[in-house]
Design a protein around this motif. Structure first.
Motif, short mmCIF file in Angstrom:
data_model
loop_
_atom_site.label_atom_id
_atom_site.label_comp_id
_atom_site.label_asym_id
_atom_site.label_seq_id
_atom_site.Cartn_x
_atom_site.Cartn_y
_atom_site.Cartn_z
N ALA A 37 1.13 -0.95 0.03
CA ALA A 37 0.59 -0.09 -0.06
C ALA A 37 0.93 1.48 0.43
N TYR B 112 2.86 1.39 -3.50
CA TYR B 112 1.85 1.87 -4.46
C TYR B 112 1.43 2.81 -4.25
N ILE C 43 -4.97 -1.75 -9.35
CA ILE C 43 -5.16 -2.36 -10.21
C ILE C 43 -5.81 -2.67 -11.28
N ILE D 120 -3.14 -11.97 -9.46
CA ILE D 120 -2.38 -10.56 -8.29
C ILE D 120 -1.17 -12.15 -7.51
N TYR E 256 4.40 -12.20 -9.83
CA TYR E 256 3.12 -11.28 -10.91
C TYR E 256 3.35 -10.92 -10.51
N SER F 274 10.02 -7.79 -5.63
CA SER F 274 10.40 -9.69 -6.02
C SER F 274 9.02 -10.15 -6.67
N GLY F 275 7.36 -9.68 -6.66
CA GLY F 275 6.70 -10.40 -6.85
C GLY F 275 6.43 -11.49 -5.97
N LEU F 276 6.83 -11.66 -5.12
CA LEU F 276 6.01 -12.64 -4.90
C LEU F 276 5.64 -12.09 -3.31
N ALA G 27 1.87 -13.09 -2.95
CA ALA G 27 2.01 -15.24 -3.65
C ALA G 27 3.02 -15.44 -1.69
N SER H 55 -6.85 0.38 -3.69
CA SER H 55 -7.02 -0.72 -3.82
C SER H 55 -7.10 -1.42 -2.39
N PHE I 72 -7.41 -4.85 0.19
CA PHE I 72 -6.67 -6.46 0.75
C PHE I 72 -7.82 -6.96 1.66
P1 ADP Z 1 5.61 -6.88 -5.59
O1 ADP Z 1 6.89 -7.28 -4.44
O2 ADP Z 1 5.86 -6.91 -6.97
O3 ADP Z 1 4.86 -5.65 -4.89
P2 ADP Z 1 3.40 -8.31 -4.59
O4 ADP Z 1 2.93 -9.60 -4.79
O5 ADP Z 1 3.23 -8.00 -3.00
O6 ADP Z 1 4.76 -8.38 -5.97
O7 ADP Z 1 2.52 -7.39 -5.98
C1 ADP Z 1 2.43 -7.85 -7.18
C2 ADP Z 1 1.86 -6.78 -8.06
O8 ADP Z 1 0.45 -6.03 -7.09
C3 ADP Z 1 2.74 -5.68 -7.76
O9 ADP Z 1 3.85 -5.78 -8.07
C4 ADP Z 1 1.80 -4.84 -8.22
O10 ADP Z 1 1.90 -4.32 -9.57
C5 ADP Z 1 0.44 -5.31 -7.39
N1 ADP Z 1 -0.45 -4.39 -6.33
C6 ADP Z 1 -0.14 -5.22 -4.95
N2 ADP Z 1 -0.56 -4.49 -3.77
C7 ADP Z 1 -0.71 -2.92 -4.77
C8 ADP Z 1 -0.88 -1.75 -4.28
N3 ADP Z 1 -1.75 -1.65 -2.74
N4 ADP Z 1 -1.16 -1.50 -4.97
C9 ADP Z 1 -1.68 -1.01 -6.41
N5 ADP Z 1 -0.59 -2.31 -7.05
C10 ADP Z 1 -0.62 -3.64 -5.88
#
Ligand code: ADP
Length: 462
Positions: free
Chosen positions: A366, A369, A398, A406, A411, A425-427, A430, A453, A455
Motif C-alpha cells: 500500500a 503503490y 490494479i 495478482i 506476477y 520481487s513479485g512474491l 503469493a 485498492s 486487500f
Molecule cells: P511486489 O513485490 O511486486 O510488490 P507483490 O506480490 O507484493 O509483489 O505484488 C504483486 C503486484 O501486485 C505488484 O507488482 C503490483 O503490481 C500489484 N500490487 C500489489 N499491491 C498493490 C497495491 N496496494 N496497489 C496497487 N498495486 C498493487
C-alpha cells in the motif's frame, strides 16, 4: 497366479457352482425317488384296500369258522398279493407274487397291532416294494394281506436320471467355469490396460499421458478418470514448480548480470578510491535487492511447507505494533497511515510471525503503490466466526485484467513494473496468500485503477 483377483474370483465361482450343482442334483434325485415311491405306495394301498374289502364282503356271506372263511374266499387282486395268517403260515399265494420274498416277523407284528407297513426289499428276482395291511373279520384280527410291486421301472427311471446328472453336472460346471474365466478376462482387461498405461507413464516419466481415455464409463473407467484427475493435478503442480524455478532463476539472473557488468567495467582499468566507492555503493543496492529476493523465496517455500507454530494472540496488539513501526516509512512518502480497530479483543490461534508477515506485506505494498499525499487505512473487525483485516489505500489501483493473477508468484501489474524503483520481487502477495490458506482463511482484492485498492484477509477466530 494365486494373487490374481481373476483367479480367485473364478475359483470361488467354480466352488460355489460345484456345491450348488451337487445340492440340486441330490435334491432332484431324492425328490424323484420320493415321488416314485409314493406313487408305488399309493398303488399298493389301493390294491390292499380292495383285497381287504372283497375278503370282508365275502366272509360275511359264507359259513364255517372265520379263519376257514378267510382262507377259502376269493378276492380280486390288483397287484401280486398273498394272505398271511397271523398264527403263522402263508396262504393263497398269487402265482405272480415273488416266491423268494420271505415273511418277516416285523410285518406280522404290525398287522397284529392293526397297523399297515410299507417296506422295500431286495431279493434275487429284483427289488420290490411291499405293503402289509391288517385283515380283521368280525372284529377278529386273523390275517394280513401283503401286496408287492416290482420297483424295476422306478429303478430304471432313477438310474437314467443319475446317469444324466453325472454327465450334465460336470458339463454345466465346465461351461460355466469357462464362461466365468472369459467374463473375468473381459472384465479385467481394462484394468490391465490402465496398469500398462501407468507403467508407460513411469517408464517415460511423462505426466502428459492419460490412462482413462477410451475406457467405458464403468467402475474401472471411473477409477481411471479419477486417476487422470490426480495426474492432471500432479502435472500442473510440477509445471508450476518448473515455471517457478525458471522464474526464480530469471529474477536472480538480472541482478547477477548487472553485478557482473559493473564489476567488468570497473576492473577494466585502475580507478580512483572515490570511483571504487561509488561502484561499491551501486553494487550494495544490487546485493540488497538480491537478498530481498532470496529472503522472499525462502519465506514462500516455508509458507508452502505449511508448518505453522500456532499460538493464541490478540490481533489488536499486533496491528498497533506494526502500524507504529511502519508509520515512519509512510511519513517519508508523505502518506497518512491510520488504523480503525474494534475495541473488543480479536483473538487468533495462528502463527504470529506469519500473520505479521501477511499484514506487513499488504501495508508495504500500500505504501509502495500509493503516490505522495495519499492515505492508507487498516481496519480489523469480527465477521461471524472470523476476523477480517482490511488494508485499503488511495493508490494507483490494479486494472481488472490483473486482479485474477495478482496472487500468482512473480506476477506484477504493468503499471507497477514501469514505476521506477517501485517494483518488488513479485512474491509478496503469493506469500500472503499461501500463509492465509495454510490458516484456512482467504484473501481477496477490490481495486479500481487510479483510485486505490483494498486487500481483505479473513482468518478463523480462536
Ligand atoms: P511486489 O513485490 O511486486 O510488490 P507483490 O506480490 O507484493 O509483489 O505484488 C504483486 C503486484 O501486485 C505488484 O507488482 C503490483 O503490481 C500489484 N500490487 C500489489 N499491491 C498493490 C497495491 N496496494 N496497489 C496497487 N498495486 C498493487
Amino acid at each position: 497366479m494365486l494373487h490374481s483377483i481373476r483367479f480367485r474370483l473364478t475359483a470361488w465361482f467354480a466352488s460355489i457352482l460345484t456345491v450348488a450343482i451337487l445340492l440340486i442334483s441330490i435334491a432332484m434325485y431324492l425328490g424323484l425317488q420320493q415321488a416314485l415311491m409314493s406313487n408305488v405306495d399309493q398303488t399298493l394301498r389301493m390294491a390292499a384296500e380292495r383285497s381287504v374289502q372283497t375278503v370282508r364282503q365275502n366272509a360275511l356271506k359264507s359259513t364255517g369258522s372265520t379263519i376257514e372263511r378267510v382262507r377259502t374266499l376269493t378276492y380280486i387282486a390288483l397287484a401280486p398279493t398273498r394272505l398271511l395268517l397271523l398264527e403263522g403260515g402263508v396262504d393263497r399265494i398269487d402265482p405272480l407274487f415273488p416266491a423268494d420274498i420271505h415273511v418277516d416277523s416285523q410285518a406280522l407284528a404290525a398287522a397284529a397291532r392293526g397297523e399297515s407297513l410299507y417296506e422295500s426289499v431286495t431279493v434275487e428276482t429284483g427289488r420290490y416294494r411291499l405293503m402289509t395291511a391288517p385283515l380283521s373279520v368280525n372284529g377278529q384280527r386273523l390275517a394280513a394281506i401283503q401286496v408287492a410291486q416290482s420297483l424295476d421301472t422306478e429303478m430304471v427311471t432313477l438310474r437314467s436320471l443319475r446317469d444324466l446328472l453325472l454327465i450334465a453336472a460336470p458339463v454345466t460346471l465346465a461351461f460355466a467355469t469357462l464362461g466365468g474365466i472369459v467374463l473375468g478376462q473381459r472384465a479385467f482387461a481394462p484394468m490391465e490396460r490402465v496398469r500398462r498405461n501407468v507403467e508407460t507413464i513411469i517408464a517415460d516419466n511423462d505426466l502428459s499421458h492419460r490412462v482413462g481415455r477410451q475406457l467405458a464409463n464403468d467402475e474401472v473407467g471411473r477409477l481411471a478418470q479419477t486417476f487422470d484427475q490426480l495426474l492432471e493435478r500432479i502435472e500442473s503442480a510440477m509445471n508450476r514448480e518448473r515455471q517457478f524455478s525458471a522464474d526464480a532463476s530469471h529474477e536472480l539472473r538480472s541482478p547477477l548480470t548487472a553485478l557482473k557488468g559493473e564489476l567488468s567495467v570497473t576492473l577494466a582499468r585502475t580507478r580512483t578510491a572515490e570511483e571504487y566507492r561509488q561502484v561499491l555503493e551501486g553494487l550494495e543496492v544490487i546485493v540488497d535487492e538480491m537478498s530481498l529476493l532470496v529472503e522472499d523465496l525462502l519465506a514462500l517455500s516455508r509458507a508452502s511447507a505449511g508448518i505453522l507454530h500456532k499460538e493464541e494472540f490478540d490481533l489488536h496488539a499486533l496491528l498497533e505494533q506494526l502500524i507504529e513501526r511502519m508509520s515512519a516509512l509512510a511519513q517519508t512518502r508523505q502518506l497518512t497511515l491510520a488504523m480503525k480497530i474494534s475495541n473488543e479483543p480479536l483473538l487468533l490461534l495462528a502463527d504470529r510471525m506469519k500473520v505479521q508477515r501477511v499484514i506487513t506485506n499488504l501495508i508495504d505494498n500500500a505504501i509502495r503503490y500509493t503516490p505522495h499525499g495519499g492515505s492508507i487505512n487498516v481496519q480489523a473487525y469480527h465477521d461471524g466466526a472470523q476476523v477480517c483485516i482490511n488494508v485499503s489505500d488511495t493508490g494507483i489501483g490494479i486494472a481488472a485484467e490483473h486482479t485474477p493473477h495478482i496472487f500468482e508468484r512473480f506476477y506484477r501489474a504493468d503499471n507497477a513494473r514501469t514505476r521506477d524503483g517501485a517494483g518488488g520481487s513479485g512474491l509478496g502477495l503469493a506469500i500472503a496468500d499461501t500463509i492465509v490458506r495454510a490458516h484456512d482463511g482467504r484473501i481477496t482484492l477490490h481495486s479500481t485503477l487510479g483510485r486505490g485498492s483494498t486487500f481483505s484477509v479473513w482468518l478463523p477466530e480462536s
